[in-house]
Design a protein around this motif. Structure first.
Motif, mmCIF file in Angstrom:
data_model
loop_
_atom_site.group_PDB
_atom_site.id
_atom_site.type_symbol
_atom_site.label_atom_id
_atom_site.label_comp_id
_atom_site.label_asym_id
_atom_site.label_seq_id
_atom_site.Cartn_x
_atom_site.Cartn_y
_atom_site.Cartn_z
ATOM 1 N N SER A 151 -9.890 -4.306 14.290
ATOM 2 C CA SER A 151 -8.568 -4.000 14.809
ATOM 3 C C SER A 151 -8.407 -2.710 15.912
ATOM 4 N N ASP A 196 5.547 -0.936 18.758
ATOM 5 C CA ASP A 196 5.275 -2.344 18.355
ATOM 6 C C ASP A 196 6.631 -2.719 17.487
ATOM 7 N N GLU A 213 -0.218 -3.880 13.984
ATOM 8 C CA GLU A 213 -1.158 -5.109 14.475
ATOM 9 C C GLU A 213 -1.023 -6.055 13.311
#
Length: 597
Positions: A2, A61, A105
């Protein structure tokens, strides 16, 4: 790997004391709410839920958050903060806090699951078992898996501090047919021969005592090829232990100490330090069961003496036969305001219920409020006989007397099941309490009509009561075993015995069970030969781990406490096991599959 970095916290580890910290959390998207410039995601891991906030003005994000759907796997980095007043959720452990995401993510996307995690309780069990890996994410399964792990941890710590060694015994062993059917494993290197998966580590743990281990335990996997019930599985786990140079009381004290510790540390339940010991004969006479639930009354009442010459031939025939009796249950208060809690149709249904336990039928007397008796049998009896029955039952207006007349084994089994059935109907059981007792002094043997011989009630390695050894050959049915079961709320949670450590006595027991010297050598030679070299007095017990979890989790379905259980026909819904195998594999094993007729 990650890009977010390593996880710093599980979701519900975070509290208001962590406000202002930068944290990294990882888990599954349980729910997503899009409010335009704000997206809220409830992130779930095995500890629970934590709200994540994606703010278009603060989250790099943010576009990624727009792609998130149910059960996507996420890594979240952000700052922990207080929730605004209107977003506080008092039902959640983390209902006061949230994480303002700074980066995120997607570790894995996900198809729409076959059922919603939050609605799993209303989903068909077969669907849940087919997708068990999804079902394991539900709160109930998470809690039960955690509980089971905690029980195993407490068990290991308890035995370790009491001087026990954890020793593994083989999964691949010798078949010693006696009791349930073995699961067999064909040998590739010894054509035509088979291993058996262990029904228990019984012989091995006794050999460990002969080997001088002195105190052994194991959280052992066991296998039995038998018909399944709600609390049975073909493969299961037991907490197994054995001690040398001990008597019955010492084994019972040690093992009950474990149960007290497990219930206290894993369930917050304080069990009494000292509990009752009930002889087997008393348990059967009062409750019709060797695992009596004593949280309620409805005890059995013997009227065999009154039934002699009573005029009702069904009763008279039962007591005339050796080993027969007439017994009843007084279902107190089951007649109210001149109306039965159980209607006549309900009583007829009880008659059908008892037939499943091989009883021929169910006789009854209803005592009405006005003193009138309604009954299927009183017309055959004198007033004196009826009065004697009512007196023996301590019958009052509102009571319903239910009778079974047959062989004792059928009477006990039937009325034992009937009292449990009535307790459920009448809501007589306080399920918030744990009732614990020892049942002791079991019969050493029981007669099997099917095999036309005596069989061991526990197993053939149990020590008989010393005072009963003289009756082994002359009257085996009279011999009591140094055996003991721990009963919790009407369930056998564990059972054990003091073992035979004298080879001559062990041979006598085998002979009584019908084994020839050749059969003893063939099946148990490796075991009995060890006795030649000095076997210490020893005894032990095994608890069903899954049953303990069931009790503390308040479920009556063993599949609820096993990660990947089997269903009624011993198959695995998820993997479809058992399945056919390649012909090459069977040929390698020297096996030929034939169609079962």
């Amino acid at each position: 790997m990650s890009k977010i970095g390593e996880r710093t916290h599980y979701c519900t580890e975070l509290t208001v004391d962590d406000i202002g910290k930068e944290v990294i959390v990882k888990g599954w998207a349980a729910k997503r709410r899009d409010l335009g410039g704000l997206i809220f995601v409830d992130l779930r891991d095995r500890t629970g839920l934590l709200q994540i906030v994606f703010d278009a003005s603060a989250t790099a994000d943010f576009a990624l958050a727009e792609k998130v759907r149910s059960e996507y796997v996420l890594a979240i980095k952000g700052k922990l903060r207080h929730r605004s007043e209107d977003r506080i959720n008092p039902k959640l452990k983390t209902g006061m806090i949230e994480v303002l995401c700074t980066s995120a993510e997607i570790l894995a996307d996900a198809d729409t699951p076959p059922f919603a995690i939050e609605d799993a309780d209303s989903v068909n069990e077969m669907i849940r078992l087919k997708y068990r890996y999804i079902d394991l994410r539900t709160d109930g399964m998470v809690e039960r898996m955690r509980l089971k792990s905690d029980i195993m941890h407490v068990t290991r710590n308890y035995f370790h501090k009491n001087g026990f060694w954890e020793v593994e015994t083989p999964y691949l062993g010798k078949s010693t047919p006696e009791g349930a059917r073995d699961y067999l494993v064909p040998s590739r290197v010894k054509n035509g021969s088979f291993y058996a998966l262990p029904q228990s580590p019984q012989l091995y743990k006794q050999l460990l005592m002969i080997g001088g281990v002195d105190r052994y335990y194991q959280i052992a996997r066991c296998f039995r090829d038998e018909d399944l019930r709600a609390n049975r599985q073909p493969e299961f786990t037991q907490i197994d232990m054995e001690m040398s140079f001990v008597n019955q009381e010492q084994v019972m004290d040690m093992t009950y100490g474990l149960i007290r510790e497990v219930f206290k540390k894993c369930g917050g339940v304080k069990l009494p330090k000292n509990i009752r010991k009930m002889p087997y004969d008393e348990a059967m006479a009062r409750f019709g069961s060797d695992k009596p639930d004593t949280r309620f009354g409805l005890e059995l009442i013997d009227i065999s003496d009154i039934a002699k010459g009573c005029g009702f031939q069904v009763f008279e025939r039962a007591v005339a036969n050796k080993g027969g009796s007439v017994r009843m249950i007084n279902a107190k208060g089951f007649v109210k305001e001149d109306d039965l809690i159980l209607s006549r149709r309900d009583i007829d249904a009880l008659g059908e219920f008892v037939k499943t336990y091989k009883a021929k039928g169910l006789a009854w007397i209803s005592v009405r409020k006005n003193g009138e008796l309604l009954s299927s049998i009183t017309k055959f009896m004198s007033k004196e006989t009826v009065d004697a029955i009512l007196s023996r039952a301590n019958a009052e207006a509102g009571d319903l007397l239910l009778f079974v007349a047959d062989r004792n084994d059928i009477v006990f089994k039937t009325l034992g099941a009937l009292r449990l059935h009535l307790a459920e109907i009448g809501n007589l059981i306080d399920k918030s309490k744990f009732d614990v007792l020892w049942v002791v002094d079991f019969p050493m043997f029981e007669w099997s009509d099917e095999e036309n011989r005596f069989v061991a009630q526990h197993h053939p390695f149990t020590m008989p009561h010393e005072s009963d050894i003289e009756f082994l050959e002359s009257d085996p049915g009279r011999v009591r075993a140094a055996a003991y079961d721990l009963v919790i709320n009407g369930e056998e949670s564990g059972g054990g015995s003091i073992r035979i450590h004298d080879r001559a006595l062990q041979k006598r027991i085998f002979n009584i069970l019908g084994f020839t010297d050749e059969q003893i050598e063939e099946r148990f030679g490796f075991f009995v030969n060890a006795f030649k070299y000095g076997a210490p007095p020893h005894g032990g017990l095994a608890f069903g781990l899954d049953r303990l979890v069931m009790m503390l989790a308040h479920t009556d379905n063993i599949k609820d406490v096993i990660a990947f259980p089997k269903i009624q026909n011993a198959s695995d819904v998820m993997t479809q096991a058992p399945t056919p195998v390649d012909k090459k594999q069977t040929e390698e094993l020297g096996l030929k599959v034939v169609e079962k007729i």
